[in-house]
Design an enzyme around this catalytic site. Structure first.
Site, PDB file in Angstrom:
ATOM      1  N   TYR A  33      27.854  31.536  19.148  1.00  0.00           N
ATOM      2  CA  TYR A  33      27.590  31.730  17.726  1.00  0.00           C
ATOM      3  C   TYR A  33      27.361  30.398  17.032  1.00  0.00           C
ATOM      4  O   TYR A  33      27.669  29.338  17.548  1.00  0.00           O
ATOM      5  CB  TYR A  33      28.732  32.496  17.053  1.00  0.00           C
ATOM      6  CG  TYR A  33      29.961  31.661  16.757  1.00  0.00           C
ATOM      7  CD1 TYR A  33      30.196  31.164  15.473  1.00  0.00           C
ATOM      8  CD2 TYR A  33      30.890  31.377  17.751  1.00  0.00           C
ATOM      9  CE1 TYR A  33      31.321  30.395  15.198  1.00  0.00           C
ATOM     10  CE2 TYR A  33      32.016  30.617  17.483  1.00  0.00           C
ATOM     11  CZ  TYR A  33      32.232  30.130  16.216  1.00  0.00           C
ATOM     12  OH  TYR A  33      33.336  29.376  15.937  1.00  0.00           O
ATOM     13  N   LYS A 147      30.069  26.547  21.985  1.00  0.00           N
ATOM     14  CA  LYS A 147      30.537  27.311  20.819  1.00  0.00           C
ATOM     15  C   LYS A 147      30.487  28.811  21.128  1.00  0.00           C
ATOM     16  O   LYS A 147      29.594  29.543  20.687  1.00  0.00           O
ATOM     17  CB  LYS A 147      29.700  26.970  19.579  1.00  0.00           C
ATOM     18  CG  LYS A 147      30.357  27.377  18.258  1.00  0.00           C
ATOM     19  CD  LYS A 147      29.589  26.802  17.085  1.00  0.00           C
ATOM     20  CE  LYS A 147      30.166  27.233  15.739  1.00  0.00           C
ATOM     21  NZ  LYS A 147      31.494  26.649  15.477  1.00  0.00           N
ATOM     22  N   GLU A 179      41.213  18.732  18.084  1.00  0.00           N
ATOM     23  CA  GLU A 179      40.435  19.093  16.897  1.00  0.00           C
ATOM     24  C   GLU A 179      41.217  20.116  16.086  1.00  0.00           C
ATOM     25  O   GLU A 179      42.283  20.565  16.493  1.00  0.00           O
ATOM     26  CB  GLU A 179      39.067  19.659  17.293  1.00  0.00           C
ATOM     27  CG  GLU A 179      39.140  20.898  18.176  1.00  0.00           C
ATOM     28  CD  GLU A 179      37.775  21.369  18.649  1.00  0.00           C
ATOM     29  OE1 GLU A 179      36.766  21.056  17.990  1.00  0.00           O
ATOM     30  OE2 GLU A 179      37.719  22.057  19.682  1.00  0.00           O
ATOM     31  N   LEU A 204      34.592  20.647  20.207  1.00  0.00           N
ATOM     32  CA  LEU A 204      33.237  21.012  19.804  1.00  0.00           C
ATOM     33  C   LEU A 204      32.557  19.833  19.118  1.00  0.00           C
ATOM     34  O   LEU A 204      33.163  19.190  18.253  1.00  0.00           O
ATOM     35  CB  LEU A 204      33.292  22.201  18.840  1.00  0.00           C
ATOM     36  CG  LEU A 204      31.943  22.800  18.444  1.00  0.00           C
ATOM     37  CD1 LEU A 204      31.352  23.574  19.611  1.00  0.00           C
ATOM     38  CD2 LEU A 204      32.103  23.702  17.224  1.00  0.00           C
TER      39      LEU A 204
END
Length: 290
Positions: A33, A147, A179, A204
């Site tokens: 996505y 992702k 993250e 990411l």
């Protein structure tokens, strides 16, 4: 009328959009996505999002269901049909539909769905006042640079953080911050260096992160791409996070430790202003926009 969404080749009212129960995105999270921010009816950093979209799909050997130019047209049309001035465009591509089996058959037709979400992105209370972030062990799989729609780890951690009174959570692995649950983590050192992890499989590669790094370079701000520990973050002069839907958001407390004086710092304020100025500026004529 409700939203107009895009589902399997057509723009339809959201109530008429349907996917098979055998879609592998539903059964296995076998899907990728992207989320692109919209401000003033215009998409922000969309080229970077589409680059990452294509890279994530390629990493999972899922074919792009339509050409990239068509994806941009779909995004732009959704913005127009939903009269979206501020919010996000969400896109998801699954491997396709097949009877449930870990081993997927070759030649599946990928499914593309997309929709808009109207929401306030700029000048939010969190951006003005800052947020507190919790710390938690990173329990996700090893390819976090892709992702995918497999977000249960982040869902559980974010929900627990909210229940404990935090605005978000920073995940920790091997004694280092990886993250945020849906964001990139930054700190600012006492001598004014902006620090964030380099891109790798453990986090990411954020599109807003990429834009902020570019702004640091263009404005002569000192930048270090390196890991940092929770203790270094808690002792930093400033901290902030970035994402497509939160832009540059100050972090004023990490766990039970208040950062500096508990107020958003001057470097964070500079980067907020630089980012909004760039986001509201002119768009390249070559890019499809609503």
């Amino acid at each position: 009328m409700g939203r107009v969404v895009y589902c399997k080749g057509a723009f339809v009212p959201e109530g008429d959009a349907h996917l098979s129960i055998f879609d592998r995105g539903f059964l296995f999270g076998d899907a990728v996505y992207e989320v692109t921010a919209v401000l003033g009816g215009q998409m922000i950093d969309n080229d970077a999002h589409l680059d990452r979209f294509e890279r994530s799909l390629a990493a999972l050997a899922i074919p792009l269901p339509v050409p990239r130019a068509e994806i941009e047209r779909i995004q732009a049309e959704l913005i127009v049909q939903n009269n979206l001035a501020e919010g996000t465009v969400y896109m998801q591509v699954s491997r396709g539909e097949a009877d449930r089996d870990f081993l997927y058959p070759e030649g599946l037709s990928a499914n593309l769905v997309a929709f808009t979400q109207a929401r306030k992105l700029a000048d939010t209370p969190s951006q003005k006042n800052g947020i507190a972030v919790d710390l938690a062990a990173d329990l996700r799989w090893q390819r976090r640079d892709i992702k995918t729609a497999m977000l249960l780890g982040q869902v559980l951690l974010k929900h627990q953080a909210r229940a404990n009174g935090f605005g978000d959570v920073w995940m920790v692995e091997d004694g280092l911050v990886t993250e945020g649950s849906s964001s990139t983590a930054f700190i600012v050192t006492a001598d004014g260096r902006v620090v964030t992890r380099p891109n790798s499989h453990v986090a990411l590669p954020g599109c807003t992160r990429k834009a902020v790094l570019r702004l640091c370079d263009s404005h002569g701000l000192r930048l270090e791409e390196r890991p940092f520990s929770p203790a270094e973050a808690q002792g930093a002069a400033e901290a902030f996070l970035t994402s497509a839907s939160s832009f540059v958001t100050p972090v004023i407390r990490i766990g039970d430790v208040t950062i500096a004086d508990g107020k958003p710092g001057p470097m964070t304020r500079q980067l907020q202003a630089y980012y909004l100025e760039a986001a509201r500026g002119p768009r390249p004529a070559s890019t499809c926009r609503a």
